[in-house]
Design an enzyme around this catalytic site. Structure first.
Site, PDB file in Angstrom:
ATOM      1  N   ASN A 112     -24.513  73.149   9.308  1.00 53.98           N
ATOM      2  CA  ASN A 112     -25.214  72.283  10.255  1.00 53.98           C
ATOM      3  C   ASN A 112     -26.713  72.191   9.985  1.00 53.98           C
ATOM      4  O   ASN A 112     -27.364  73.186   9.672  1.00 53.98           O
ATOM      5  CB  ASN A 112     -25.056  72.860  11.670  1.00 53.98           C
ATOM      6  CG  ASN A 112     -23.640  72.741  12.178  1.00 53.98           C
ATOM      7  OD1 ASN A 112     -23.170  71.665  12.495  1.00 53.98           O
ATOM      8  ND2 ASN A 112     -22.938  73.872  12.218  1.00 53.98           N
ATOM      9  N   CYS A 138     -21.150  76.478   5.457  1.00 48.56           N
ATOM     10  CA  CYS A 138     -20.213  75.418   5.083  1.00 48.56           C
ATOM     11  C   CYS A 138     -18.927  76.060   4.583  1.00 48.56           C
ATOM     12  O   CYS A 138     -18.936  76.721   3.548  1.00 48.56           O
ATOM     13  CB  CYS A 138     -20.820  74.555   3.982  1.00 48.56           C
ATOM     14  SG  CYS A 138     -19.690  73.250   3.438  1.00 48.56           S
ATOM     15  N   ARG A 165     -21.128  76.844  19.274  1.00 44.07           N
ATOM     16  CA  ARG A 165     -19.741  76.554  18.907  1.00 44.07           C
ATOM     17  C   ARG A 165     -19.624  76.285  17.408  1.00 44.07           C
ATOM     18  O   ARG A 165     -19.226  77.145  16.643  1.00 44.07           O
ATOM     19  CB  ARG A 165     -19.209  75.358  19.721  1.00 44.07           C
ATOM     20  CG  ARG A 165     -17.678  75.256  19.757  1.00 44.07           C
ATOM     21  CD  ARG A 165     -17.023  74.652  18.550  1.00 44.07           C
ATOM     22  NE  ARG A 165     -17.479  73.282  18.283  1.00 44.07           N
ATOM     23  CZ  ARG A 165     -17.120  72.601  17.203  1.00 44.07           C
ATOM     24  NH1 ARG A 165     -16.313  73.154  16.310  1.00 44.07           N
ATOM     25  NH2 ARG A 165     -17.588  71.377  16.997  1.00 44.07           N
ATOM     26  N   ASP A 166     -20.047  75.107  16.959  1.00 43.01           N
ATOM     27  CA  ASP A 166     -19.860  74.757  15.558  1.00 43.01           C
ATOM     28  C   ASP A 166     -20.645  75.698  14.651  1.00 43.01           C
ATOM     29  O   ASP A 166     -20.216  75.989  13.527  1.00 43.01           O
ATOM     30  CB  ASP A 166     -20.313  73.302  15.335  1.00 43.01           C
ATOM     31  CG  ASP A 166     -19.791  72.722  14.033  1.00 43.01           C
ATOM     32  OD1 ASP A 166     -18.716  73.152  13.570  1.00 43.01           O
ATOM     33  OD2 ASP A 166     -20.466  71.834  13.472  1.00 43.01           O
ATOM     34  N   HIS A 178     -24.636  67.613   8.248  1.00 42.14           N
ATOM     35  CA  HIS A 178     -24.708  68.942   7.643  1.00 42.14           C
ATOM     36  C   HIS A 178     -25.704  68.896   6.489  1.00 42.14           C
ATOM     37  O   HIS A 178     -25.863  67.868   5.835  1.00 42.14           O
ATOM     38  CB  HIS A 178     -23.319  69.396   7.171  1.00 42.14           C
ATOM     39  CG  HIS A 178     -22.472  69.914   8.295  1.00 42.14           C
ATOM     40  ND1 HIS A 178     -21.552  70.921   8.149  1.00 42.14           N
ATOM     41  CD2 HIS A 178     -22.420  69.551   9.600  1.00 42.14           C
ATOM     42  CE1 HIS A 178     -20.968  71.161   9.320  1.00 42.14           C
ATOM     43  NE2 HIS A 178     -21.468  70.341  10.212  1.00 42.14           N
ATOM     44  N   HIS A 230     -23.827  63.647  13.250  1.00 41.30           N
ATOM     45  CA  HIS A 230     -23.650  65.096  13.128  1.00 41.30           C
ATOM     46  C   HIS A 230     -23.781  65.413  11.632  1.00 41.30           C
ATOM     47  O   HIS A 230     -22.813  65.308  10.876  1.00 41.30           O
ATOM     48  CB  HIS A 230     -22.256  65.456  13.672  1.00 41.30           C
ATOM     49  CG  HIS A 230     -21.895  66.898  13.616  1.00 41.30           C
ATOM     50  ND1 HIS A 230     -21.884  67.704  14.724  1.00 41.30           N
ATOM     51  CD2 HIS A 230     -21.514  67.687  12.593  1.00 41.30           C
ATOM     52  CE1 HIS A 230     -21.505  68.926  14.391  1.00 41.30           C
ATOM     53  NE2 HIS A 230     -21.271  68.942  13.090  1.00 41.30           N
TER      54      HIS A 230
END
Lengths: 297, 297
Positions: free
Chosen positions: B248, B239, B14-15, B208, B206
């Site tokens: 991520n 990003c 997903r992300d 990055h 979470h």
């Protein structure tokens, strides 16, 4: 509020370039060093007096030194593997040399074809003569927590090699996680062992980012009081034990970390990013540095 | 000696994929999810019920869910931006949804065109209905320490948004350093503020890796007792605020860290590396993951 200073040792022009497949000529190596000094770095490893048969990237280090102002307050250490290298460094007017040893027997044997003890025996007269000539001598100890041939290296294997370096008169020993396999708890453990005998200001950390752990390991070093870190602009210098993978941690990334954490590096991160961008243009590849990539985007 | 478990939430499908320019079809997204589960991941974000006009990479998430066994003990959360998204998630049989809010007013306005308060007001009935239908609801809070428009975000801006998420019934709130600008001291500071009100097991980090700080920030989270981390296989997901830069943190890198530090992830790092290699073959680029690159070398 004044910020606590941290020292950076820029190793790009030596440890970085010697592991890049494309050699740069004297002109561009000198330009690289000048750019790094202009960005605020005050210790820049300038080259290595090794045989150009083995390391063609470091050929003509004497010509590089000849183009630098060695009396301007900047330290330009050069790597010296033996007496012949020291003779060349002395002829070239070098004031700072670096010598090296490994904490792993297998690494020492495969890398320089002798045992750890033999390698230390060979460096003793070299260090003595260098000190007698007024040079500063820095020690490198590789395989701080892991060896590409043996795997895990324990703190009690590291301490005697570091001790031998100080007994030879090194002003500082740089501790190298040569293959970048360390993680913070391992860094803490080996530093705890070393700091029971040495002061944090005698030690430097030289982290490789092969497994992406370098910044976390530098934080682990900061937690133990280490205030000197080696780094390579743009992340120059691949990993000879994992071709295609990253080697040295990027100076930009280290400066970003340190400035964000409230330390004073004296380095202009934007000038460094520009230098990394220029260097990797000359090397015709992307810089592994994440900060470099983020600033360029 | 039994090792302390750490939970990983795999967000690659997903992300990760929603920020990759090349969309993958349902077939390959399902294969990706199966490979991730086979590698040992037990929570895998499976998609997003947003308009395919805005996020074409997430089109046909209902077909992805239809191909998964939703009763096999694996959690497959899907992102739901509004009532329409929830309706679609319910129709598709989803059992886990994720909702989101920002700790930055500017980010909320630019990202979803409403204030933080308005966005929370819109999610309240969505969360209520989801819970009424037996779903688990996870909350995301973005801009944990920095916003691409406002710069630094302070802990007191984060706490009320996290509180609102828990008041809506979220079982866990994932704290996102959306642009990867955080460093360990900032992570410590915001976690200290949150942990005065919430338990560490309610929170996830979470991170990055845009500036290469993700692994160090995860270590900072571990130090504060956080035991759930989001990550994306291979480092999928650039990003959007720094095109070309990393997004991520890579799951491989996080597993490498955690296993080396003595935690139990239940994930086979080599299977994960293979999955990342396969995925980035499909995306026709190099994975940003350093561990992936090192294992492939």
């Amino acid at each position: 509020m004044s910020r606590e200073p941290v020292n950076l040792v820029e190793v790009g022009p030596r440890d970085g370039l010697q592991n890049e497949s494309r050699p740069l000529d004297v002109e561009r190596r000198v330009e690289l060093i000048h750019r790094l000094v202009d960005a605020g770095l005050t210790t820049v490893e300038a080259g290595s007096f090794v045989s150009p048969k083995w390391v063609p990237q470091m050929a003509d280090t004497d010509q590089v030194l000849d183009r630098l102002d060695l009396d301007a307050g900047i330290h330009y250490p050069v790597l010296v593997p033996n007496q012949k290298g020291l003779d060349a460094a002395l002829s070239a007017g070098a004031k700072d040399i670096a010598i090296f040893g490994a904490a792993s027997e297998s690494f020492s044997k495969k890398n320089i074809n002798c045992s750890i003890e033999e390698s230390l025996d060979r460096f003793r007269p070299v260090a003595e003569q260098a000190l007698g000539n007024g040079m500063r001598v820095r020690g490198y100890v590789s395989c701080l927590v892991a060896c590409p041939y043996e795997g895990r290296i324990e703190p009690n294997q590291v301490v005697p090699v570091v001790r031998a370096m100080f007994e030879m008169g090194c002003y500082e020993v740089s501790l190298g996680d040569t293959i970048g396999r360390g993680t913070p708890k391992q860094i803490h453990a080996v530093l705890d062992a070393l700091l029971s005998e040495f002061k944090p200001e005698q030690l430097a950390l030289h982290c490789h980012d092969t497994y992406g752990m370098a910044i976390a390991n530098i934080v682990a070093g900061l937690e133990k009081g280490i205030r000197t870190f080696d780094a390579s602009v743009g992340g120059a210098g691949g990993c000879p034990y994992a071709p295609g993978a990253s080697g040295n941690v990027a100076t930009e990334d280290v400066v970003y970390l340190l400035e964000s954490e409230g330390f004073e590096t004296g380095v202009d991160v934007e000038a460094l990013v520009e230098t990394g961008k220029w260097l990797f243009g000359e090397l015709d590849k992307m810089p592994p540095s994440k900060v470099n990539q983020a600033y360029q985007s």
